[in-house]
Design a protein around this motif. Structure first.
Motif, PDB file in Angstrom:
ATOM      1  N   GLN A 148       0.830  -1.201   0.000  1.00  0.00           N
ATOM      2  CA  GLN A 148       0.000   0.000   0.000  1.00  0.00           C
ATOM      3  C   GLN A 148       0.867   1.254   0.000  1.00  0.00           C
ATOM      4  OE1 GLN A 148      -3.342  -0.224   2.589  1.00  0.00           O
ATOM      5  NE2 GLN A 148      -4.198   1.703   1.867  1.00  0.00           N
ATOM      6  N   TYR A 152       0.806   4.383  -2.437  1.00  0.00           N
ATOM      7  CA  TYR A 152       0.733   5.755  -1.908  1.00  0.00           C
ATOM      8  C   TYR A 152       1.808   6.640  -2.530  1.00  0.00           C
ATOM      9  CZ  TYR A 152       0.336   9.485   1.585  1.00  0.00           C
ATOM     10  OH  TYR A 152       0.166  10.695   2.209  1.00  0.00           O
ATOM     11  N   TYR A 153       3.042   6.146  -2.564  1.00  0.00           N
ATOM     12  CA  TYR A 153       4.117   6.922  -3.172  1.00  0.00           C
ATOM     13  C   TYR A 153       3.807   7.220  -4.637  1.00  0.00           C
ATOM     14  CZ  TYR A 153       7.529   6.573   0.662  1.00  0.00           C
ATOM     15  OH  TYR A 153       8.195   6.711   1.854  1.00  0.00           O
ATOM     16  N   VAL A 156      -0.341   9.153  -4.660  1.00  0.00           N
ATOM     17  CA  VAL A 156      -0.558  10.353  -3.839  1.00  0.00           C
ATOM     18  C   VAL A 156       0.636  11.297  -3.919  1.00  0.00           C
ATOM     19  CG1 VAL A 156      -0.987  11.205  -1.506  1.00  0.00           C
ATOM     20  CG2 VAL A 156      -2.097   9.100  -2.279  1.00  0.00           C
ATOM     21  N   LEU A 401      -0.552   9.856   7.052  1.00  0.00           N
ATOM     22  CA  LEU A 401      -1.822   9.350   6.540  1.00  0.00           C
ATOM     23  C   LEU A 401      -2.587   8.685   7.671  1.00  0.00           C
ATOM     24  CD1 LEU A 401      -1.142   6.168   4.358  1.00  0.00           C
ATOM     25  CD2 LEU A 401       0.626   7.271   5.689  1.00  0.00           C
ATOM     26  N   GLY A 427      -7.046   9.244  -0.376  1.00  0.00           N
ATOM     27  CA  GLY A 427      -5.747   8.595  -0.423  1.00  0.00           C
ATOM     28  C   GLY A 427      -4.961   8.764   0.859  1.00  0.00           C
ATOM     29  N   ARG A 428      -5.339   9.770   1.664  1.00  0.00           N
ATOM     30  CA  ARG A 428      -4.587  10.070   2.878  1.00  0.00           C
ATOM     31  C   ARG A 428      -5.392   9.834   4.147  1.00  0.00           C
ATOM     32  NH1 ARG A 428      -1.470  15.410   3.119  1.00  0.00           N
ATOM     33  NH2 ARG A 428      -0.276  14.094   4.563  1.00  0.00           N
ATOM     34  N   MET A 446       3.871   0.261   6.154  1.00  0.00           N
ATOM     35  CA  MET A 446       3.940   1.652   5.708  1.00  0.00           C
ATOM     36  C   MET A 446       5.050   2.402   6.425  1.00  0.00           C
ATOM     37  SD  MET A 446      -0.072   2.695   5.594  1.00  0.00           S
ATOM     38  CE  MET A 446      -1.185   2.062   4.347  1.00  0.00           C
TER      39      MET A 446
END
Length: 703
Positions: A148, A152-153, A156, A401, A427-428, A446
Motif C-alpha cells: 500500500q 501511496y508513493y 498520492v 496518513l 488517499g490520505r 507503511m
C-alpha cells in the motif's frame, strides 16, 4: 565471500541467461550455496553447539532463488519465514552474515538478540527483506502495508520510481489458516495492491497435514473464485515450470493488474527444525519427498543444455568454497558486548536506524516550542484539539496518513477525524476493513517504507486482535539491532464515558507499556493532547496515543488551542496543583477528580499536590520522587485495575528510591479487579470518585 562479488566471464553469463531472463548459472550457484550452508549447519555447527536453531531450506530452495532473482528494484520488498534463506541469498545477503546470524554473533541480523533465522535485510542496492516475525502468519499484513505504501508513493506523492514495484510475502501452507493471511488477502484484493502471495506448500505445518489448514490441502483451489486475485499453481521442483510460473506471477503484479497468489508444491526434505525427527511421516512418504528433490532436477535441466558437467562441478566447488570462507569469517566475529542488549529499545540520538520511518527519508521536523502562544482564543474540547493537530500535520507533511474503521466520511465514532477526508482526500484519510490485525500490520509496512501512519483502533478493547503486530512493531528496532524501525502513532480511545461496559470502556494502558519499544501518551486535556500528539507525529518511535472518552468533550478538559508549533516532550509531568502535605500521582480522566478532591481537602486544611504524568512510557520519575520527598506521602490514583496496574510500578519505584522519606505507606486507589460495569450507578461506585480520593487524602495525611 559476498554473493554480489562473484564475477564470471561475459561469454558464460550470456550463454546461461535464457530468453526468459533467467540466469541459470546464478540459480545453480545460489541453490548449491544454500545446500552447502544447510549441510554445514546440520553436520558440523549443530553438533558442535554453535547453532541453537536451524531450519533447513532443502526442497524449498530452487523456487525461492528463482523468485528472489526477480526482485531487483530498490522499491521492491519481500518478507518471509524461517526457511527463506535461499531468497535472502538471491537478494544479496552475504553468506557470512547469514552464518554469523545463525551463530548469534555480532553484526548479524540482530547481533545475537534474536533467533538466527529471524532475518532482516535493509538493501540499499535492490529489494529489501522486511524484518521477519517469529509468529506464523505475522508477515502478511506488514507486507500488505509495504504494497500500500508503493501505491501511496506512486499515486498520492507522484513518485514515478515506484512504478512497477511490488511486495512479496512468503508463507507455508500452514500459515494460510492465520488471521494475518486472510486480513492481508482482503486488504490486497479490495485495494488492488501490487502484492504477491507466495505459498510454499510442503504438505505440513510442523507435523500437521495441510488438510487441517485448508479444505483439501490446496489453498489455490479454494481461492479460485476470490475476486481480484490471480492464481498461479504448480510444481516448485520442476525448473521449467517454476520459472514460467514465477515469471507470469511477477509480471502480473508489476503490470498493475492487482495481487496474485503463487502456490508451488515443494518437499520439505528435513524436519520442521533440526530437532524434528519427522516420525509422523511414513518411510514411503519420506522416500517420495526425496524423489522430488529439486536439485537433481535442476542439474538435469541445465547440464547438456546451458551448462556442461564440468561447469556444474565448478559451480558446486565455488559454492562450497564460498560457504567455507563464510564460516571462517563468521566464526571470527565476537559475541556482542552483553551490556549492548540495553540499547536500541527506543531511538537514540546520533544512531538513526538504517531503514524505516520518515527520518530515514530526509524528514526534518519543523521548529517547535513547549510555550503556549500568547494569543487568546476560544476554549476547544479535546476532540477539536486532536482534529486540528491532525489537520495541521497532514497539511505540512505529505507522509502522514490516517486510517481505521469508520474514520473516513463518518469521521470516526468519536468524530475526531470529521471532515479530514473531505479536505485531504481518500488517499490520505481512509477507511479499512474490520481487522485490527490488518490495521496495525499494514501500518508496520507503511512505516518501514518511510511513511508516518496514524492508525486508529476504535476502542481500547478492540486492540487485542492486533497484539502480535503491536509487539512486533515495538520490538523491531531492538531485535534488528537498529537496522529497522516502524515509527507510527496509534490512536486508541477508551475508558468510561456516561456509562461503562467490558468492551468499550477498558483502559489497561499497562499492557502497552509492557510491550518494549512503545511510547505511551495519556493526555487529560486539549492543550496537552495537542502538544503530545504533535511530538508523536514528528517523532522516530511508535506511540500509543490514548484518547480518554470521558475527556473528549468534558468541560474541564477544554483549553485554548496552544498553537501550530506547540509540542511537549514525552516523560515530562505537569504539576496541576501545588501542595505540601501529600503527592497524588495520576493521569487521564482521574486528573480533574484528583484536583477537585485536592480542593475539598484544602477546605479542611490539607495541602495537596497533584501530578499529571501525561505520558506513562516514559514517565517522569524525577518529578514524582522530588515531590514525594518533599510531601512525604504518596497516593496513586488510576482508572485501570489495581492488580498489576501501572500504579504498582510507581509505588515500587517510590518504595525503592524514597522509602526513608515517607511518613505513610504508598497507597493506590483504583478500580477493583473487575471489567467496567455498564449501569452508571455501578460504574460510579467502581471508578475512583472525588469523595473516595478525598477520604484517602485525609487517611494518609492523618497517618
Amino acid at each position: 565471500m559476498s554473493v554480489e562479488t562473484i564475477d564470471q566471464p561475459t561469454e558464460t553469463l550470456r550463454d546461461t541467461v535464457t530468453p526468459g531472463g533467467t540466469d541459470w548459472r546464478r540459480v545453480a550457484y545460489l541453490t548449491l550455496l544454500s545446500r552447502a550452508l544447510d549441510e554445514m549447519e546440520e553436520t558440523r555447527l549443530i553438533p558442535a553447539k554453535k547453532i541453537m536453531y536451524q531450519f533447513s531450506a532443502r526442497g524449498h530452495d530452487m523456487a525461492q532463488v528463482l523468485l528472489g532473482l526477480k526482485l531487483d528494484r530498490p522499491q521492491d520488498a519481500a518478507c518471509g519465514y524461517y526457511r527463506s534463506r535461499p531468497l535472502l541469498l538471491a537478494l544479496g545477503v552475504d553468506p557470512e552474515v547469514a552464518l554469523a546470524s545463525a551463530m548469534a554473533r555480532e553484526g548479524g541480523y540482530s547481533g545475537g538478540r534474536d533467533i538466527g533465522t529471524v532475518f532482516n535485510f535493509p538493501n540499499r542496492h535492490g529489494a529489501s527483506a522486511l524484518p521477519m516475525c517469529g509468529g506464523v502468519g505475522a508477515q502478511y499484513t506488514p507486507t500488505a502495508g509495504w504494497a500500500q505504501a508503493i501505491d501511496y508513493y506512486r499515486t498520492v506523492l507522484g513518485d514515478a520510481s515506484y512504478d512497477g514495484a511490488m511486495a512479496v510475502v512468503l508463507g507455508g501452507d500452514a500459515s494460510v489458516a492465520s488471521n494475518g493471511f486472510w486480513s492481508a488477502l482482503t486488504i490486497a484484493t479490495t485495494q488492488k495492491l501490487p502484492m504477491l502471495f507466495y505459498i510454499e506448500d510442503n504438505g505440513f505445518g510442523i507435523s500437521v497435514p495441510s488438510s487441517f489448514q485448508t479444505p483439501g490441502g490446496d489453498i489455490a483451489a479454494n481461492l479460485a473464485s476470490w475476486r481480484g486475485l490471480e492464481i498461479f499453481d504448480g510444481d516448485g521442483t520442476d525448473p521449467a515450470e517454476a520459472e514460467r510460473l514465477v515469471e507470469a506471477a511477477t509480471e502480473h503484479v508489476r503490470g498493475g493488474q492487482g495481487p496474485a497468489l503463487l502456490r508451488l508444491t515443494v518437499p520439505r526434505l528435513q524436519g520442521h527444525s533440526f530437532q524434528d525427527t519427522q516420525t509422523y511421516k511414513s518411510d514411503a512418504l519420506v522416500s517420495a519427498e526425496w524423489a522430488r528433490d529439486p536439485l537433481p532436477k535442476l542439474k538435469a535441466h541445465l547440464v547438456g543444455r546451458v551448462l556442461s558437467q564440468g561447469e556444474w562441478d565448478a559451480i558446486e566447488r565455488e559454492a562450497g568454497a564460498a560457504a567455507e570462507a563464510a564460516l571462517v569469517a563468521a566464526e571470527g566475529r565476537d559475541v556482542a558486548p552483553v551490556e549492548s542488549v540495553l540499547r536500541n529499545v527506543f531511538s537514540e540520538t546520533g544512531a538513526l536506524q538504517e531503514m524505516g520511518g520518515q527520518w530515514t527519508k530526509g524528514y526534518v521536523a519543523p521548529a517547535a516550542s513547549d510555550v503556549v502562544e500568547a494569543t487568546v482564543g476560544q476554549r476547544i474540547n479535546m476532540v477539536t484539539a486532536i482534529r486540528r493537530t491532525l489537520d495541521h500535520e497532514l497539511s505540512i507533511n505529505p507522509r502522514v496518513l490516517l486510517f481505521g474503521e469508520d474514520i473516513g466520511p463518518k469521521g470516526g465514532v468519536h468524530a475526531v477525524t470529521l471532515g479530514l477526508q473531505d479536505k485531504h482526500g481518500s488517499g490520505r484519510v481512509f477507511d479499512t476493513s474490520l481487522s485490527e490485525e490488518g490495521i496495525i500490520g499494514r501500518a508496520v509496512g507503511m512505516a518501514i517504507a518511510g511513511l508516518m501512519p496514524v492508525p486508529e483502533i476504535q476502542f481500547r478493547k478492540y486492540a487485542e486482535p492486533a497484539t502480535e503486530q503491536i509487539n512486533d512493531a515495538g520490538t523491531m528496532r531492538w531485535r534488528t539491532d537498529n537496522r529497522f524501525a516502524a515509527p507510527m502513532v496509534v490512536r486508541v480511545p477508551g475508558g468510561f464515558f456516561k456509562c461503562g461496559d467490558p468492551w468499550h470502556s477498558q483502559t489497561n494502558e499497562v499492557a502497552f507499556i509492557h510491550n518494549p519499544g512503545w511510547q505511551v501518551a495519556v493526555p487529560s486535556n486539549a492543550e496537552d493532547a495537542v502538544g503530545l500528539l504533535r511530538t508523536a507525529l514528528r517523532g522516530n518511535d511508535p506511540v500509543i496515543f490514548f484518547e480518554h472518552r470521558a475527556m473528549l468533550d468534558a468541560a474541564w478538559a477544554r483549553r485554548q488551542y496552544p498553537g501550530d508549533d506547540y509540542a511537549l516532550p514525552f516523560g515530562k509531568a505537569r504539576v496541576t496543583r501545588e501542595g505540601d502535605d501529600i503527592t497524588i500521582v495520576t493521569w487521564g480522566a482521574m486528573v480533574p477528580r484528583c484536583e477537585e478532591a485536592g480542593a475539598t481537602a484544602a477546605e479542611g486544611g490539607r495541602s495537596v499536590e497533584v501530578i499529571d504524568l501525561r505520558t506513562l512510557m516514559p514517565w517522569d520519575k524525577a518529578a514524582v520522587l522530588a515531590s514525594v520527598r518533599r510531601t512525604r506521602r504518596c497516593l496513586i490514583v488510576h482508572e485501570d485495575l489495581q492488580t498489576a496496574g501501572f500504579g504498582a510500578e510507581i509505588a515500587a519505584v517510590v518504595a525503592d528510591e524514597a522509602f526513608i522519606d515517607l511518613d505513610a505507606p504508598v497507597v493506590r486507589l483504583t478500580m477493583p479487579d473487575i471489567p467496567s460495569p455498564h449501569h452508571p450507578a455501578l460504574l460510579d461506585w467502581a471508578v475512583p470518585s472525588v469523595a473516595k480520593i478525598a477520604a484517602k487524602i485525609d487517611e494518609l495525611v492523618g497517618y
